[in-house]
Design an enzyme around this catalytic site. Sequence first.
Site, short mmCIF file in Angstrom:
data_model
loop_
_atom_site.label_atom_id
_atom_site.label_comp_id
_atom_site.label_asym_id
_atom_site.label_seq_id
_atom_site.Cartn_x
_atom_site.Cartn_y
_atom_site.Cartn_z
N HIS A 204 57.34 48.81 30.29
CA HIS A 204 56.02 48.96 30.91
C HIS A 204 55.27 47.63 30.97
O HIS A 204 54.92 47.17 32.07
CB HIS A 204 55.24 50.07 30.18
N HIS B 99 49.44 43.43 26.57
CA HIS B 99 48.23 44.25 26.67
C HIS B 99 48.23 45.48 25.77
O HIS B 99 47.18 45.96 25.39
CB HIS B 99 47.91 44.60 28.13
N GLU C 111 46.98 47.53 20.48
CA GLU C 111 46.63 48.94 20.47
C GLU C 111 47.73 49.79 19.86
O GLU C 111 47.46 50.72 19.10
CB GLU C 111 46.38 49.37 21.91
N ASP C 112 48.98 49.49 20.17
CA ASP C 112 50.07 50.39 19.81
C ASP C 112 50.95 49.92 18.65
O ASP C 112 51.84 50.63 18.23
CB ASP C 112 50.98 50.63 21.03
N ASP D 296 48.02 47.91 35.10
CA ASP D 296 48.47 48.81 34.02
C ASP D 296 48.39 50.27 34.50
O ASP D 296 49.36 51.04 34.38
CB ASP D 296 47.54 48.58 32.81
N ASP E 235 44.91 55.09 64.24
CA ASP E 235 45.45 53.96 63.47
C ASP E 235 46.49 54.40 62.44
O ASP E 235 46.64 53.81 61.40
CB ASP E 235 44.33 53.19 62.78
#
Length: 501
Positions: A49, A73, A77-78, A150, A271
């Site tokens: 990811h 990123h 957090e993880d 993300d 269009d």
Amino acid sequence: MKSLKTTLISLAKNRFNEKEIDFLEKAINFAEESHQEQKRLTGEPFVNHPLRVALLLTQMKLDLNTIIAGLLHDVVEDTKITNQQIRSEFNEEIAFLVNSLTKINKIKYQQKNNSDDNSFSQQQIDQENFRNMILAMAKDLRVIIIKLVDRLDNMKTLWALPLEKQKRKAQETLDIFAPLAYRLGLTDIGAQLEDLAFPYVYPEEYKLTRKIVGRRREKLEAYLKSIVPILLEQLKKNHLEPLAIKYRTKHWYSIWRKLQKEEMDIKRVYDLVAMRLIMPTVSDCYAALGVIHSIWKPVPGRFKDYIALPKPNGYQSLHTTVFAENGQIVEIQIRTKEMDEEAEWGVASHWFYQEMKDNKTYKKRKSYVPPKKFYWIRQLQEWQKQFYNTTDPQQFLDFLKTDFFKDRIFVLTPKGDIIDLPEGATPIDFAYQIHSEIGNEAIGAKVNDKLVPLDYQLKSGEVVEIITKKGKLPSPSWLEFVKMAETKKKIEEVLRRHKLF
Ligand code: MN
């Protein structure tokens, strides 16, 4: 198949030197080690990811620190890694970007723990989320760009999530992230986000749209290609030569919105596929338009000059709809190469150009402040400050919904400055955007030199002039018709100060 890692490094080698590539590889290894044991709900290794996020940021030609922040990123957090570690292993700027992203995401985890909360507290959480996002964005736009990329990657694997979550994430994407992408001029990302969310939020409508469109897009593109030789010949006679001809296919969600406006009649969606001419200069754009109108008659009222009057997000192009061969109605867009790149990559393209133009400035710059034409981001920061301390947090959400995400119009001051307003804005809203004093002292308004009532709804392209009288105070009755939450707030403040409210 080449691994994500190899692809990322080989793409980065086109733009970065050896030392920089080493730095990038260090970040890749760091991300791999940190996420080692983790798996995505799809079953793949978690690190895929952040690798995909970094890859897209590289394709968008963002700077190295942003790409590395994209790689890292989710690390704080993880995993057990702290922001201090990121600072010492990498640098201050990367640590700032990662920290901002972690802050934005933290709110999500509170949601997880209180999953049986009612919708009211859900909204409270969203509000806090918004605030953090806006704050971080105003400080450095790259935070929000990483966040959007993300989200884009997460939306691609939304199928792996539990049903209830799919719907919520998709709805949030349509409500917040796609509009945000468009506001930043990242049209391609905005369109992708919408198309990924569409089947989850409106499954029946999505199926219907696919059914109605059928093979029409392919057929129209083939038709457009068949008329190109006629166009090229006429352009050549006038010494004009496009740098490129592209075909822009309207995305599903946008077709669905258009169908609703056009009473579900697909024949009126002109269009569905547009032909796009990329011309060397601005004057070539206008000259090409003249040639097109001399071979094919324009459909009245459909010509738009976004070169002279750019959209609020900076979009520039000429749009015309013509009756082409056999009376087939088609849309043609004409723009320069720079305009085309900006239309696709928005704010990111500015950085790219700056980077190319002046490598020294690029290296010295500490943070990425928005370019001048995105002045609304600075406005946001101002508004954010104003609203942050209000006792009524609902006001901030109202402000975002009415002033920020609402469809925009642009009107002109008598001097020709463009003022960006939400749809339905009145001369009073306009006056307060120019200056609070002009708003307070307004007694009348002229639109295109004609007097209009103060509750008149402004339209794009109108020239607005405010008539003022010194020392006058706003009228409480204005509160009933002004459109913007910011205007309301300013009026209420003055009235309160003079004990009229
Ligand atoms: Mn992520």
